[in-house]
Structure formats: C-alpha cells, structure tokens
Design a protein around this motif. Structure first.
Motif, PDB file in Angstrom:
ATOM      1  N   ARG A 113       2.470   5.913  -2.858  1.00  0.00           N
ATOM      2  CA  ARG A 113       3.587   6.792  -3.254  1.00  0.00           C
ATOM      3  C   ARG A 113       3.602   6.972  -4.772  1.00  0.00           C
ATOM      4  O   ARG A 113       3.854   8.077  -5.259  1.00  0.00           O
TER       5      ARG A 113
ATOM      6  N   GLU B 149       9.603   1.232  -5.454  1.00  0.00           N
ATOM      7  CA  GLU B 149       8.148   1.356  -5.310  1.00  0.00           C
ATOM      8  C   GLU B 149       7.433   0.689  -6.477  1.00  0.00           C
ATOM      9  O   GLU B 149       6.419   0.011  -6.304  1.00  0.00           O
TER      10      GLU B 149
ATOM     11  N   TRP C 296       0.826  -1.213   0.000  1.00  0.00           N
ATOM     12  CA  TRP C 296       0.000   0.000   0.000  1.00  0.00           C
ATOM     13  C   TRP C 296       0.852   1.251   0.000  1.00  0.00           C
ATOM     14  O   TRP C 296       0.531   2.248  -0.647  1.00  0.00           O
ATOM     15  N   TRP C 297       1.965   1.253   0.743  1.00  0.00           N
ATOM     16  CA  TRP C 297       2.868   2.395   0.754  1.00  0.00           C
ATOM     17  C   TRP C 297       3.398   2.651  -0.661  1.00  0.00           C
ATOM     18  O   TRP C 297       3.432   3.788  -1.124  1.00  0.00           O
TER      19      TRP C 297
END
Length: 72
Positions: free
Chosen positions: A21, A33, A16-17
């Motif tokens: 992002r 990411e 989720w991060w």
C-alpha cells in the motif's frame, strides 16, 4: 503446529499489505501502514540468530561434580 504458523502468516500478510500500500498508493496510505511496515522491518534487524536456545552442554574435559556428598 498450526497454532504457531497462523499468527506468523497473519502478521506477515499484514506487513506485505502495508508495504504494498505504501509503494502503490502512497497518497492514500496512513500512519498505520507506515508503523506496520517500519515495525516489521525493525524486527528483521534483531539479532535473533545469536540468542541462546538452551543450556550449553558440559565440556568433556571438565571434571564431573558429585553433589551427593555436599551437606545442605
């Protein structure tokens, strides 16, 4: 039970991060990411629901085999 859920929650939080992002600050997001987001999405496509969870049960109409009289 905790030992099973902690890694799931950590990996889910990392996914989720990475996704947030990429969505909120794409100019600052990097390769890590993108790899985490793509990897998590790719895992969701695996057909784990069709995997066998154990040995199939013997059908009721199959004859039972007595293995005690077979010489070894």
């Amino acid at each position: 039970m905790v030992r099973r859920w902690v890694p799931v929650l950590v990996l889910g939080g990392m996914w989720w991060w990475a996704v947030l992002r990429l969505l909120l600050e794409p100019q600052h997001a990097g390769v890590v990411e993108g790899a985490v987001a793509a990897g998590g999405w790719g895992l969701s496509l695996l057909p784990v629901h069709v995997a066998s969870s154990g040995r199939p049960e013997k059908a009721a109409d199959e004859p039972a085999v007595d293995r005690t009289d077979i010489p070894s």
